[in-house]
Design a protein around this motif. Structure first.
Motif, short mmCIF file in Angstrom:
data_model
loop_
_atom_site.label_atom_id
_atom_site.label_comp_id
_atom_site.label_asym_id
_atom_site.label_seq_id
_atom_site.Cartn_x
_atom_site.Cartn_y
_atom_site.Cartn_z
N PHE C 240 0.63 -1.06 -0.01
CA PHE C 240 0.25 0.35 -0.10
C PHE C 240 0.95 1.45 0.01
O PHE C 240 1.51 1.66 1.26
N GLU C 241 0.37 2.22 -0.98
CA GLU C 241 1.40 3.64 -1.14
C GLU C 241 1.10 4.22 0.16
O GLU C 241 -0.17 4.26 0.97
N LYS C 242 1.44 5.07 0.64
CA LYS C 242 1.47 6.61 1.83
C LYS C 242 0.16 6.49 1.81
O LYS C 242 -0.84 7.56 0.50
N GLY C 243 -0.60 7.08 2.73
CA GLY C 243 -2.08 7.26 2.09
C GLY C 243 -3.45 6.65 1.88
O GLY C 243 -4.40 6.83 1.94
N GLU C 244 -2.89 5.61 1.22
CA GLU C 244 -3.99 4.36 0.43
C GLU C 244 -4.35 4.19 1.92
O GLU C 244 -5.97 4.03 1.51
N ILE C 245 -4.01 3.61 2.72
CA ILE C 245 -5.17 2.90 3.57
C ILE C 245 -6.00 4.13 4.27
O ILE C 245 -7.18 3.93 4.37
N ARG C 246 -5.24 5.10 4.85
CA ARG C 246 -6.40 6.30 5.21
C ARG C 246 -7.60 6.57 4.01
O ARG C 246 -8.67 6.81 4.47
N GLY C 247 -6.98 6.22 2.65
CA GLY C 247 -8.27 6.71 1.34
C GLY C 247 -9.46 5.43 1.59
O GLY C 247 -10.59 5.92 1.53
N LEU C 248 -9.47 4.96 2.12
CA LEU C 248 -9.85 3.76 2.07
C LEU C 248 -10.85 3.44 3.53
O LEU C 248 -12.09 3.27 3.88
N ILE C 249 -10.10 3.65 4.40
CA ILE C 249 -11.18 3.26 5.99
C ILE C 249 -12.06 4.00 5.46
O ILE C 249 -13.43 3.38 5.99
N PRO C 250 -12.85 5.43 5.36
CA PRO C 250 -13.26 5.76 5.38
C PRO C 250 -15.18 4.64 3.81
O PRO C 250 -16.06 4.66 4.77
N THR C 251 -14.44 4.10 3.30
CA THR C 251 -15.08 3.25 3.05
C THR C 251 -14.94 2.13 3.40
O THR C 251 -16.63 1.54 3.79
N TRP C 252 -14.45 1.54 4.27
CA TRP C 252 -14.76 0.16 5.15
C TRP C 252 -15.49 0.48 6.18
O TRP C 252 -16.14 -0.15 6.27
#
Lengths: 316, 149, 498
Positions: C240-252
């Motif tokens: 995962f690139e930087k910030g990619e996980i954070r971007g997915l958190i709302p979706t999760w």
């Protein structure tokens, strides 16, 4: 009685000599269940199959064919070879109830009755605040308010509905039937207050009777049911002849070798009365009930005729 | 091309809708109203698709099948396979189609195909017959052998 | 708390732990093979629970259930063949990602999202089970009707370029859904005198044909005689690139919530959860047009949603005794075999067993993190090493065996082939396939509940709107339909002044 017993014994002895029985079973038996996995018929048949595997010394492969209230599985099974390697584990509804409302390709004569296994009554239950508690009060309340109350059941023209209507017809009662997909769904709608009366199996509603949330004034068997203390059996209401039960049986295709039928019936009787199976049945509120061979055929025919009358009265 | 395809698609759906609606008229009470409505809506939508295509000026080419020879070969072999399952038995038919399908599509390494076929059919046997105990159409070879012996 | 620590210690013994690991792997495989479903494996397993340590048996159930929900994503991403009905929404963005060389990224996102959805769901089961269960009782037939309509509104995201054709496909699905015996009247509809049609067309049979045959035929058309070389095949690790996980958190978060809500409603399953979360993710996005073209958010939403349904579907089963789906029904019967009575008292009867099972639902979700990616790359991607012409018959055989074992009848295979050919041509003329399946899933639910509601209200249709909960659901449905329209209008207005 004795003549018949001697005859069966004789037939069995005669058949013992033929190789068909001596070798039976020599390969996997296929057990068709006309309902999906996880339901009452499925779990009791699978549990029984485990015991039969042990006693027959062969493996049993289970095939679930659901749909049409069991008629899809029954029609498909009807075409199997009557060699003893295709068996049908069903509850009574596809045989005695479904043909009343559907055009089915089979009749009772399309099968060889082998043995019934267990039975249980249906029950009608209401919320604790319902203005009637005993069976008599309950029927009187329904009678006094025609068309006011809704009762959930297992599907239009299903055995549960006919069991209830049989009683209602005898008393001239009018209640609105709301068909659901099964006892679980009925329970959900009953607890949520979407229907007034729960109609279905005992084991599903039992925890709520114990917690005091529901009370069951009526069961559809002639005798009282020990698990449901407050419920009246039909005999107590003078309706003993209106009894309708949910029961399970194992059948074969038409034209099976009587010797194999006898052997299977005896093995099934043994398996059903195995303490582990009796205990298993108890958890589901069922009791063992073994009726074998021709006696089972007679039971099917008499139930069929009685339900035909009820469904005619309903205009189904 | 695209225009003609859309007209045919639209008309097919419209026809299906009419047939369904007509059949639904024979169903009693509430069981008939819903499928009849659906049939009529389907007819409308199908007609709309066809009409849009007729009125549209655009007509781009769109091949219905990219490689007709292979597509037809594969479909026919697949149908033959399904037809062979009962007379030959499930595993025999599967083994045969593992050899026949690649051959029909132009694969010419019989040994490679044979090894993959054997391994794959064995795998399917393990999963479905041994692990899941699912009854499958019986093997004709077995009954032949039984009769011979 | 003590309830769970006790349960945890008994679950973390070798037996249950080994069972969970093995079953999760098996579940991923089962989910990944089109036609095979967890119900078959679990139904086979449960009679054995009588003689087996129940925690081992239930651990296997949990593993197969959770594993298979993720496993469906693997062929959905690699081949655009959904392994289970719940992974249809995963194909929308998963396959385009794989197509542009990001298969490992898509698989990784699917794996993480499945695990997270499963964990969230298990936590909901453990903390709020009885509370949520009571909530489901407010949902009567009128409310179920609105939920079905609400789900139907998500057809908007899958109609593709031509909305009329998309809606037409959905109506076709609704019509197919009416086939068979009508449960409310006993009337046989569209059965053409065939007894096997009395139960209607099996969803999985149609799904396998519609979705798996077209890719197989296209594979045959490509006539690939060589297969991918091992160099090409090596799925690069995709950190995962930087910030990619954070971007997915709302979706999760959103998808977990939706999955849990759908899960607790008996009768509404993982497939509906996946469609709804996908729709919600698209509506929340700043760039809805990128959905369907390989947006990682789409994969995350679908996979998180369908796994979040799992443990939650046990809530009404365990706390009310009302099984919401077949797996829950099987688990219930396993518990009764051990003398437990499902219902309000269940949690007190045998805390070790009930708490243990909930723990196992949690642990097997965590296991997906560890095992899911490995299975996907080590086992399934290897299949693609075979020349395409050998893959064609292999997939065909898997489709046929999977479809045959559902009902044990040959005619289902012909239905599957016919559905497949129809699907092949429908796609070619831009008629999307997903709405057909959505119609088949939601149609019966919508029709039966509205007719039940009308039976209860004695034919008074206003009751569909006057009950507070059904009114709220109706308004939500309206919002979901209007939201994308409003958003695009807003965007247009913003664009104008420049």
């Amino acid at each position: 009685m004795t003549i018949k017993a001697t005859f069966t014994g004789f037939a069995a002895a005669l058949a013992l000599a033929t190789p068909a029985l001596a070798d039976y079973p020599e390969r996997t038996i296929e057990l068709t269940i006309p309902a999906g996995a996880g339901g009452g018929t499925d779990t009791s048949a699978r549990k029984l199959a485990l015991l039969l595997e042990e006693k027959l010394g062969t493996s049993i492969a289970v095939l679930n064919v659901s749909g049409g209230g069991g008629s899809v599985g029954a029609s498909q099974f009807m075409q199997a070879a009557p060699d003893g390697y295709s068996l049908f584990a069903t509850w009574n509804s596809p045989l005695t109830t479904v043909p009343q409302v559907q055009d089915v390709a089979y009749s009772l004569d399309s099968f060889t009755p082998i043995a019934s296994t267990s039975e249980t009554a249906y029950t009608l239950c209401v919320k604790a605040d319902f203005p009637a508690t005993t069976g008599e009060e309950f029927l009187a309340e329904l009678d006094a308010n025609p068309g006011k109350y809704t009762y959930g059941n297992d599907g239009i023209g299903g055995t549960m509905q006919l069991a209830a209507e049989r009683i209602f017809q005898a008393k001239g009662i009018e209640a609105v039937a709301i068909p659901f997909g099964g006892a679980g769904e009925t329970l959900q709608n009953f607890l949520g207050g979407h229907v007034d009366i729960y109609g279905g199996s005992i084991s599903t509603v039992l925890p709520y009777v114990e917690s005091g949330e529901a009370k069951c004034p009526l069961v559809t068997s002639a005798a009282d049911v020990p698990a449901l203390e407050g419920a009246s059996g039909l005999a107590a209401l003078g309706l003993a002849d209106k009894e309708t039960l949910l029961w399970r049986a194992i059948l074969g295709p038409k034209g099976m070798d009587p010797a194999i039928v006898a052997k299977l019936a005896d093995t099934i009787e043994e398996a059903v009365n195995d303490p582990s199976y009796v205990e298993f049945l108890a958890t589901k509120g069922e009791v063992p009930n073994v009726v074998k061979g021709d006696a089972l055929g007679a039971r099917l025919h008499s139930e069929f005729d009685a339900l035909a009358e009820v469904s005619k009265g309903l205009g189904l | 091309m695209e225009k003609r395809q859309d007209i045919v698609t639209g008309l097919l759906f419209a026809g299906l809708g009419i047939a369904a609606a007509w059949m639904a008229t024979g169903y009693k009470g509430a069981s008939g109203i819903y499928p009849m409505t659906l049939g009529l809506i389907l007819t409308l939508l199908g007609a709309l698709v066809a009409l849009k295509a007729v009125r549209s000026g655009r007509n781009e080419t769109r091949a219905l099948v990219d490689a007709p020879a292979q597509m037809i070969t594969a479909s026919v072999v697949a149908a033959l396979y399904v037809a062979a399952v009962v007379p030959f038995g499930f595993f025999t038919a599967s083994f045969l189609v593992m050899l026949a399908m690649p051959f029909a599509l132009g694969f010419r390494k019989p040994l490679y195909a044979l090894i993959v076929a054997l391994a794959f059919v064995a795998l399917v046997y393990l999963v479905f017959s041994v692990l899941l105990e699912k009854p499958l159409p019986r093997e004709a070879v077995l009954s032949l052998m039984a009769r011979g012996g | 708390m003590e309830f769970y620590t006790n349960a945890l210690t008994s679950v973390l013994a070798w037996g249950p732990l080994g069972a969970m690991i093995g079953a999760t792997l098996l579940g991923v495989l089962i989910g990944a093979l089109p036609g095979l479903n967890p119900v078959m494996a679990i139904a086979l397993l449960l009679p054995l629970t009588y003689s087996m340590d129940p925690l081992i048996a239930l651990g296997m159930v949990a593993g197969i259930y959770n594993g298979s929900m993720y496993g469906g994503a693997i062929p959905a991403i690699l081949l655009r063949i959904p392994g289970t009905p719940a992974s249809i929404a995963t194909t929308f963005d998963g396959f385009p990602m794989a197509d542009r060389g990001e298969a490992s990224k898509a698989l990784k996102i699917a794996c993480w999202s499945s695990a997270i959805g499963g964990i969230a769901s298990a936590i909901a089961l453990m903390t709020m089970g009885p509370l949520l269960a009571r909530l489901t009782l407010f949902f009567g037939p009128a409310e179920y009707f609105w939920i079905a309509i609400f789900g139907m509104a998500s057809v908007g995201v899958m109609v593709g370029s031509d909305p009329v054709k998309g809606i037409m496909a959905a109506v076709l699905g609704l019509l197919i859904g009416t086939m068979g015996i009508d449960n409310l009247s006993g009337q046989a509809r569209f059965t053409f005198g065939q007894t096997w049609l009395l139960g209607g067309l099996d969803l999985v049979v149609v799904l396998v044909g519609l979705y798996a045959l077209p890719p197989v035929l296209q594979l045959a058309e490509k006539r690939d005689l060589v297969g991918l070389s091992s160099g090409q095949l090596k799925l690069k690790s995709a950190p995962f690139e930087k910030g990619e996980i954070r971007g997915l958190i709302p979706t999760w978060l959103r998808s977990s919530g939706i999955g849990i809500l759908v899960g607790i409603l008996p009768g509404a399953g993982g497939n509906i959860a996946a469609f709804l979360s996908y729709n919600a993710a698209r509506n929340a996005s700043d760039d809805p047009a990128s959905f369907g073209k390989g947006n990682p958010q789409g994969v995350a939403a679908a996979e998180c949603g369908n796994n979040a349904d799992n443990a939650a579907s046990m809530i009404p089963a365990l706390s009310l005794g009302i099984p919401g789906n077949v797996v829950a029904a099987l688990v219930l019967s396993a518990l009764t075999i051990h003398g437990l009575q499902p219902g309000p008292q269940l949690f007190h009867q045998n805390p070790i067993l009930v708490g243990g099972f909930m723990m196992e639902m949690l642990i097997t979700s965590v296991l997906i993190f560890a095992l899911g990616g490995m299975v996907a790359t080590r086992v399934f991607a290897q299949f693609q090493r075979l020349p395409g012409v050998l893959l064609v018959p292999s997939i065909l055989i898997l489709m046929c065996v999977g479809v045959y074992v559902i009902n044990g009848r040959m005619v289902d295979l012909w239905v599957m082939l016919a559905a497949g050919l129809a699907g092949y041509f429908l796609e070619k003329v831009n008629v999307p396939l997903a709405p057909v399946i959505l119609g088949m899933i939601l149609g019966p639910m919508a029709e039966q509940s509205v007719r039940r509601a009308l039976l209860i209200s004695r034919g008074d249709a206003t009751e569909l709107l006057t009950r507070p909960l059904s009114a709220a659901l109706a308004v939500m449905t309206l919002l979901v339909i209007l939201w994308p329209i409003a958003k695009s209008l807003q965007r247009r207005r913003k664009a104008k002044p420049v």
